[in-house]
Structures are given as C-alpha cells and as structure tokens.
Design an enzyme around this catalytic site. Structure first.
Site, mmCIF file in Angstrom:
data_model
loop_
_atom_site.group_PDB
_atom_site.id
_atom_site.type_symbol
_atom_site.label_atom_id
_atom_site.label_comp_id
_atom_site.label_asym_id
_atom_site.label_seq_id
_atom_site.Cartn_x
_atom_site.Cartn_y
_atom_site.Cartn_z
ATOM 1 N N ARG A 295 0.823 -1.219 0.000
ATOM 2 C CA ARG A 295 0.000 0.000 0.000
ATOM 3 C C ARG A 295 0.850 1.258 0.000
ATOM 4 O O ARG A 295 0.495 2.261 -0.613
ATOM 5 C CB ARG A 295 -0.931 -0.004 1.218
ATOM 6 N N ARG A 296 1.991 1.215 0.709
ATOM 7 C CA ARG A 296 2.859 2.397 0.795
ATOM 8 C C ARG A 296 4.291 2.011 0.445
ATOM 9 O O ARG A 296 4.865 1.099 1.053
ATOM 10 C CB ARG A 296 2.799 2.985 2.212
ATOM 11 N N VAL B 35 -6.107 -22.000 7.204
ATOM 12 C CA VAL B 35 -6.600 -22.629 8.438
ATOM 13 C C VAL B 35 -5.442 -23.274 9.175
ATOM 14 O O VAL B 35 -4.684 -24.053 8.601
ATOM 15 C CB VAL B 35 -7.676 -23.698 8.148
ATOM 16 N N GLY C 87 -2.531 -22.323 10.316
ATOM 17 C CA GLY C 87 -1.125 -21.986 10.106
ATOM 18 C C GLY C 87 -0.296 -23.082 9.474
ATOM 19 O O GLY C 87 -0.585 -23.543 8.371
ATOM 20 N N GLU D 156 -4.977 -9.042 19.091
ATOM 21 C CA GLU D 156 -4.912 -7.712 18.501
ATOM 22 C C GLU D 156 -5.443 -6.667 19.483
ATOM 23 O O GLU D 156 -6.117 -7.003 20.463
ATOM 24 C CB GLU D 156 -5.759 -7.673 17.221
ATOM 25 N N ASP E 5 -13.215 -15.402 13.432
ATOM 26 C CA ASP E 5 -12.063 -16.059 12.819
ATOM 27 C C ASP E 5 -12.275 -17.569 12.760
ATOM 28 O O ASP E 5 -12.075 -18.199 11.716
ATOM 29 C CB ASP E 5 -10.798 -15.722 13.615
ATOM 30 N N LYS F 142 -12.860 -20.384 9.439
ATOM 31 C CA LYS F 142 -12.081 -21.617 9.299
ATOM 32 C C LYS F 142 -12.986 -22.852 9.326
ATOM 33 O O LYS F 142 -12.754 -23.814 8.591
ATOM 34 C CB LYS F 142 -11.040 -21.692 10.418
#
Length: 433
Positions: A45-46, A132, A134, A190, A201, A205
C-alpha cells in the site's frame, strides 16, 4: 530451467517471511520444484514504509492489478487478507491462467465459490493450506489423503488467541479481562480482539473445513457462532471441578441420518481425558474422525508469520510443480451438496448451573420441566447456601432447540432465581453429531 516468476501481494508479517524463505531456501526450492523461483514484484500500500526484509526496492509496487496481470507472472501469492481488493486481484490472476496461493480465510469462507469458478475457467491452481491452522498440514489431508474416506466429524481448536485466554483462565484462575490483557501484551491478541474472541475467525475456518470434509459449499454466514466473552472464572472453576476444561471449538459433523451437516463455533466443556484438552496456550489442534481411517489428530502452531509462511511455501512448491508438469491440483469437490442444518437441529449435551430457592420440591419441578421438553438429565448436584441453593445439571443428548426451550422455561419458574451458566458439553460421546 527458466525461472517461475512469483508475484507477492502483501509484505506484512506473513509476506516478509515468505520473501525470507524464498531467498534462504532458493537452491533447495529449485531442486524440489525442478526450476528456480524468482520474485517478480511485491504489491504494497505504501512504498516508503520501512520493512524488515531484504528485497530489491525496485520490486515494490502499489499497482497490484498491473502486477498480477503481467504476462511473465506464473504464480500469485496473496497474503493481504480481507475481501477486497483481494477477491478482484485473485480472480484477475486466475482468469488469466495463473496459479494462486492464498491465506485468506475470510474471503474463502465468504465467497470461495467465485475463486474456485475462476480457477476452473482459467485452468489454474487455487491452493489455500495457510488459511486454516497456520503451519499444521490439515487441508491437504482432508482434500487429498482422505478423499477416498467418509469423514464423519471435524472437531478442533482453530484460534490460538482464544485458546491462550481460556488456558490462562483454567491454569491461573484469571478473569477473561485479565487473560485477554496478557494475550495482548504478548502479541497473541490484537488491540481490537473482536474477530477472535467473538468467534468470527474460527467460524471462517470452520466453513472451509466443513466444505472440504463433506464435499459441500459452506459459507461463514451458515456457521453458528458464539464467542468467549461471557465465560467467567466461575464457569472455568466449575468445569475444572467436574473434570472438564472449556475450549472454543469448531465443530463440523454429519447429522445422524447423514443427510445434512452441522457447522458451529462455540465454547464447550470437554473431558480432560480428551486429546484436545491438553492443547495449551496459543496452539491449535484438530481432531478428525473418518469411517475407515478412524480418529486422527493434527497439532501445531496455528498462527504467526513463520508458521503461516511455511504453509504458503508448501503450496507454492505444489503449484510450481504442477505448472512445470502442465497439470493441475485437485479442483473444488462439491458433489455431495449437503445442506447445513439449523443450530436447533444439532444434537448435543448441556451443563446448566441454576440458583434456586432452597426448599422442598424444587428439584422435582425443575426435573419436570426438563422432561416436558424431552431433555433427559444425566447427573444433578445440589449445594445449599442458606435460603438459596445451586443446582448443577448435566443432560443427556438432546436437540439444541429442546435445550433452548428448557432454558427459556427455567427463566419463567418462580423458584429459579437465576441461570448462572449454560455450557454445551462435547467430546465424551457422539454429541457433536
């Protein structure tokens, strides 16, 4: 051999680890695939943001669409997450015959059909092992290794944040709030933990797992979802006293008659003797039951940059080999088209704690109400507290609708002061069906 060119969408925690592994394992990957991998570009994005990864600055671009549609790009790896622009970019790549590796569980659970149709039309691969659990190799066994078997049930812990919180509540007696704050401090949660603690989440899954296990399309909107924010230290202590532990479970199971499937995410008590009970901290584990293979368990780190990147690289090797061999991996299998039945039709068991008046006849009235709704009581324990008492009841199997109607009836009884807690019980019989 001519290098296979890879376009990477996203250079965050996972994307940077993907770049690191491609660079560090360049020679080994070339030997495993039969041709080297070459990074064609990285969409971000940046451009000016400092990134902890060694990559030629000229490879960075903000024009993701131009990158994925370049004629020289063979494989697109998407790790930006979210619905848009990820969906449009993946469809653009697949429609041009490119192979795609994605870790985007939210998109797959919301609109996987569009992605699979684009892959079929463009004759490219769509791989998503990293979406799903990891690094745990789970989706490929369901999609390929168990393709000749009849999966009955998938029961798992698929969110590391909630497992860490519940594990700390169980092992230390901490409250939900204190355990969440610790998880945030350690980076497991988070700043806004809603997607994890409210079960979004895990529901995404669960939809992916159910689709693969039962050869049917399942979306996140069809998954019954409950989070863990209402779990108290008292609930955890009560479960512990009974020999149970509370986990947030994703449960995907065929109905008893095999004509539908139940897909749900909610906290539940499981016996401490169950293999999932020992899954600690931020680890994931999934328990699969198949007709011929029997019981299988997959365990490991379910999140994090390096573990997720490991799963991405595994898919990258697979699709790269397919391109060299001019073949494709397995397509989406939806031949069964089993409907997802309402939560009310799910058969389960329940643990209920009631604050009641401590006087003769209370237990009989409560038992009559359970019987009225065809809910059989397995065990009951009564503890007196002066003028009040607490009844702790564990039921036999019943439909969730019958259990809900029973709870509604209990709230209307004058002898019931409060329903202290209601918790489903799983894992010690066939209740997950």
């Amino acid at each position: 051999m001519k290098p296979l060119k890879v376009a990477l969408l996203g250079c965050g925690v996972v994307g940077s680890q993907v770049i690191r592994l491609i660079h560090e394992q360049h020679d080994d990957l070339a030997a495993r695939i039969g041709a080297p991998l070459e990074l064609a570009g990285v969409a971000v994005r940046r451009l000016g943001r400092k990134r902890d990864v060694e990559v030629d600055p000229a490879l960075f671009t903000t024009d993701a669409e131009a990158l994925v549609t370049r004629d020289d790009v063979d494989i697109v790896v998407e790790v930006i997450g979210g619905i848009e622009p990820a969906r449009s970019l993946i469809v653009a790549a697949l429609s041009r015959g490119k192979s795609v590796v994605t870790a985007n569980k939210a998109l797959l659970a919301e609109d996987g059909a569009t992605l699979h149709e684009a892959a079929r039309a463009g004759e490219g691969d769509l791989y998503f092992e990293a979406s799903v659990a990891g690094a745990i190799p789970l989706l490929r066994p369901l999609r390929e290794s168990l393709a000749g078997d009849h999966v009955q049930q998938v029961l798992g812990i698929v969110n590391g944040t909630t497992n860490y919180i519940l594990d700390k509540m169980d092992s230390t007696g901490a409250s939900f709030t204190d355990a969440l704050e610790e998880a945030q401090t350690l980076g497991y949660a988070e700043a806004d933990p809603t997607a994890d603690v409210e079960g979004f989440d895990a529901a995404a899954k669960a939809a992916i797992l159910a689709g693969l296990a039962f050869h049917s399309r399942v979306t996140a909107a069809e998954v019954h979802r409950e989070g863990i924010t209402d779990i108290t230290a008292t609930d955890v202590a009560s479960a512990k006293a009974m020999g149970y532990v509370i986990k947030l479970l994703a449960i995907c199971a065929r109905s008893d008659d095999g004509r539908s499937i139940g897909v749900r995410v909610h906290p539940a008590m499981i016996p401490r003797t169950h293999p999932l009970a020992g899954v600690r901290e931020a680890y994931n584990a999934v328990f699969v039951e198949a007709e011929s293979a029997g019981q299988l368990m997959f365990y490991g780190k379910g999140a994090g940059g390096a573990p997720t990147a490991s799963a991405v690289l595994g898919d990258l090797v697979a699709v790269a080999r397919n391109r060299l061999a001019r073949t494709r991996g397995p397509e989406e299998s939806t031949y069964a088209s089993l409907p997802v039945h309402p939560m009310g039709e799910t058969v389960t068991r329940c643990h209920v704690a009631l604050d009641v008046a401590d006087k003769p006849g209370v237990l009989a009235r409560v038992a009559d109400l359970f019987a009225k709704h065809d809910v059989s009581i397995q065990t009951v324990r009564q503890e007196g507290h002066g003028d009040d008492a607490q009844l702790v009841i564990v039921t036999h199997r019943a439909t969730d609708a019958a259990l809900t109607a029973t709870m509604d009836g209990l709230r209307e009884l004058d002898i019931v002061r409060a329903i202290a807690s209601v918790m489903r019980v799983e894992g010690d019989d066939q209740s997950a069906r």
